[in-house]
Design a protein around this motif. Structure first.
Motif, PDB file in Angstrom:
ATOM      1  N   GLY A  93       0.820  -1.214   0.000  1.00  0.00           N
ATOM      2  CA  GLY A  93       0.000   0.000   0.000  1.00  0.00           C
ATOM      3  C   GLY A  93       0.848   1.256   0.000  1.00  0.00           C
ATOM      4  O   GLY A  93       0.574   2.208  -0.740  1.00  0.00           O
ATOM      5  N   PHE A  94       1.883   1.267   0.831  1.00  0.00           N
ATOM      6  CA  PHE A  94       2.766   2.429   0.869  1.00  0.00           C
ATOM      7  C   PHE A  94       3.566   2.569  -0.417  1.00  0.00           C
ATOM      8  O   PHE A  94       3.840   3.675  -0.871  1.00  0.00           O
ATOM      9  CB  PHE A  94       3.692   2.373   2.086  1.00  0.00           C
ATOM     10  N   GLU A  95       3.925   1.463  -1.042  1.00  0.00           N
ATOM     11  CA  GLU A  95       4.603   1.515  -2.342  1.00  0.00           C
ATOM     12  C   GLU A  95       3.683   2.128  -3.398  1.00  0.00           C
ATOM     13  O   GLU A  95       4.134   2.906  -4.241  1.00  0.00           O
ATOM     14  CB  GLU A  95       5.050   0.117  -2.784  1.00  0.00           C
ATOM     15  N   LEU A  96       2.385   1.785  -3.353  1.00  0.00           N
ATOM     16  CA  LEU A  96       1.420   2.364  -4.285  1.00  0.00           C
ATOM     17  C   LEU A  96       1.309   3.871  -4.081  1.00  0.00           C
ATOM     18  O   LEU A  96       1.307   4.638  -5.053  1.00  0.00           O
ATOM     19  CB  LEU A  96       0.057   1.699  -4.114  1.00  0.00           C
ATOM     20  N   LEU A  97       1.223   4.317  -2.843  1.00  0.00           N
ATOM     21  CA  LEU A  97       1.157   5.748  -2.554  1.00  0.00           C
ATOM     22  C   LEU A  97       2.430   6.447  -3.015  1.00  0.00           C
ATOM     23  O   LEU A  97       2.385   7.495  -3.661  1.00  0.00           O
ATOM     24  CB  LEU A  97       0.936   5.990  -1.053  1.00  0.00           C
ATOM     25  N   TYR A  98       3.578   5.862  -2.714  1.00  0.00           N
ATOM     26  CA  TYR A  98       4.866   6.451  -3.093  1.00  0.00           C
ATOM     27  C   TYR A  98       4.984   6.558  -4.613  1.00  0.00           C
ATOM     28  O   TYR A  98       5.383   7.612  -5.131  1.00  0.00           O
ATOM     29  CB  TYR A  98       5.988   5.596  -2.510  1.00  0.00           C
ATOM     30  N   SER A  99       4.612   5.520  -5.335  1.00  0.00           N
ATOM     31  CA  SER A  99       4.706   5.568  -6.793  1.00  0.00           C
ATOM     32  C   SER A  99       3.705   6.556  -7.372  1.00  0.00           C
ATOM     33  O   SER A  99       3.991   7.201  -8.382  1.00  0.00           O
ATOM     34  CB  SER A  99       4.508   4.180  -7.395  1.00  0.00           C
ATOM     35  N   SER A 100       2.544   6.716  -6.743  1.00  0.00           N
ATOM     36  CA  SER A 100       1.579   7.710  -7.201  1.00  0.00           C
ATOM     37  C   SER A 100       2.121   9.123  -7.042  1.00  0.00           C
ATOM     38  O   SER A 100       1.937   9.970  -7.915  1.00  0.00           O
ATOM     39  CB  SER A 100       0.269   7.587  -6.413  1.00  0.00           C
ATOM     40  N   ILE A 101       2.811   9.369  -5.951  1.00  0.00           N
ATOM     41  CA  ILE A 101       3.415  10.687  -5.725  1.00  0.00           C
ATOM     42  C   ILE A 101       4.539  10.936  -6.728  1.00  0.00           C
ATOM     43  O   ILE A 101       4.603  12.005  -7.340  1.00  0.00           O
ATOM     44  CB  ILE A 101       3.940  10.804  -4.276  1.00  0.00           C
ATOM     45  N   LEU A 102       5.403   9.950  -6.914  1.00  0.00           N
ATOM     46  CA  LEU A 102       6.515  10.117  -7.855  1.00  0.00           C
ATOM     47  C   LEU A 102       6.039  10.315  -9.295  1.00  0.00           C
ATOM     48  O   LEU A 102       6.700  11.007 -10.070  1.00  0.00           O
ATOM     49  CB  LEU A 102       7.455   8.927  -7.776  1.00  0.00           C
ATOM     50  N   SER A 103       4.902   9.725  -9.653  1.00  0.00           N
ATOM     51  CA  SER A 103       4.415   9.820 -11.032  1.00  0.00           C
ATOM     52  C   SER A 103       3.976  11.225 -11.414  1.00  0.00           C
ATOM     53  O   SER A 103       3.942  11.556 -12.588  1.00  0.00           O
ATOM     54  CB  SER A 103       3.272   8.839 -11.257  1.00  0.00           C
ATOM     55  N   ILE A 104       3.658  12.074 -10.418  1.00  0.00           N
ATOM     56  CA  ILE A 104       3.220  13.428 -10.760  1.00  0.00           C
ATOM     57  C   ILE A 104       4.309  14.475 -10.567  1.00  0.00           C
ATOM     58  O   ILE A 104       4.135  15.603 -11.000  1.00  0.00           O
ATOM     59  CB  ILE A 104       1.964  13.823  -9.959  1.00  0.00           C
ATOM     60  N   LEU A 105       5.408  14.101  -9.948  1.00  0.00           N
ATOM     61  CA  LEU A 105       6.501  15.046  -9.751  1.00  0.00           C
ATOM     62  C   LEU A 105       7.304  15.208 -11.034  1.00  0.00           C
ATOM     63  O   LEU A 105       7.552  14.232 -11.748  1.00  0.00           O
ATOM     64  CB  LEU A 105       7.423  14.576  -8.629  1.00  0.00           C
ATOM     65  N   PRO A 106       7.717  16.455 -11.333  1.00  0.00           N
ATOM     66  CA  PRO A 106       8.555  16.641 -12.532  1.00  0.00           C
ATOM     67  C   PRO A 106       9.944  16.034 -12.327  1.00  0.00           C
ATOM     68  O   PRO A 106      10.467  15.994 -11.218  1.00  0.00           O
ATOM     69  CB  PRO A 106       8.655  18.159 -12.671  1.00  0.00           C
ATOM     70  N   LEU A 107      10.502  15.549 -13.418  1.00  0.00           N
ATOM     71  CA  LEU A 107      11.842  14.929 -13.329  1.00  0.00           C
ATOM     72  C   LEU A 107      12.931  15.958 -13.312  1.00  0.00           C
ATOM     73  O   LEU A 107      12.924  17.007 -13.693  1.00  0.00           O
ATOM     74  CB  LEU A 107      12.052  13.979 -14.506  1.00  0.00           C
TER      75      LEU A 107
END
Length: 51
Positions: A37-51
């Motif tokens: 669950g925390f991995e899902l939240l973390y990946s969701s946050i990373l997916s919207i951050l600019p590189l």
């Protein structure tokens, strides 16, 4: 800037991710209280951050 709202319940977290303009990135993410669950939240946050 992004804002992350987390509603803590007994067995899960309900999350909402919005930006400073009020645009929703994810307004109904439901994750379990587990490593996955925390991995899902973390990946969701990373997916919207600019590189």
């Amino acid at each position: 800037m992004i804002y992350i709202g987390i509603d803590v319940a007994k067995n899960k977290y309900d999350c909402c991710i919005i930006d400073s303009d009020g645009a929703f990135y994810n307004n109904s993410l439901c994750i379990s209280k587990s490593h996955e669950g925390f991995e899902l939240l973390y990946s969701s946050i990373l997916s919207i951050l600019p590189l």
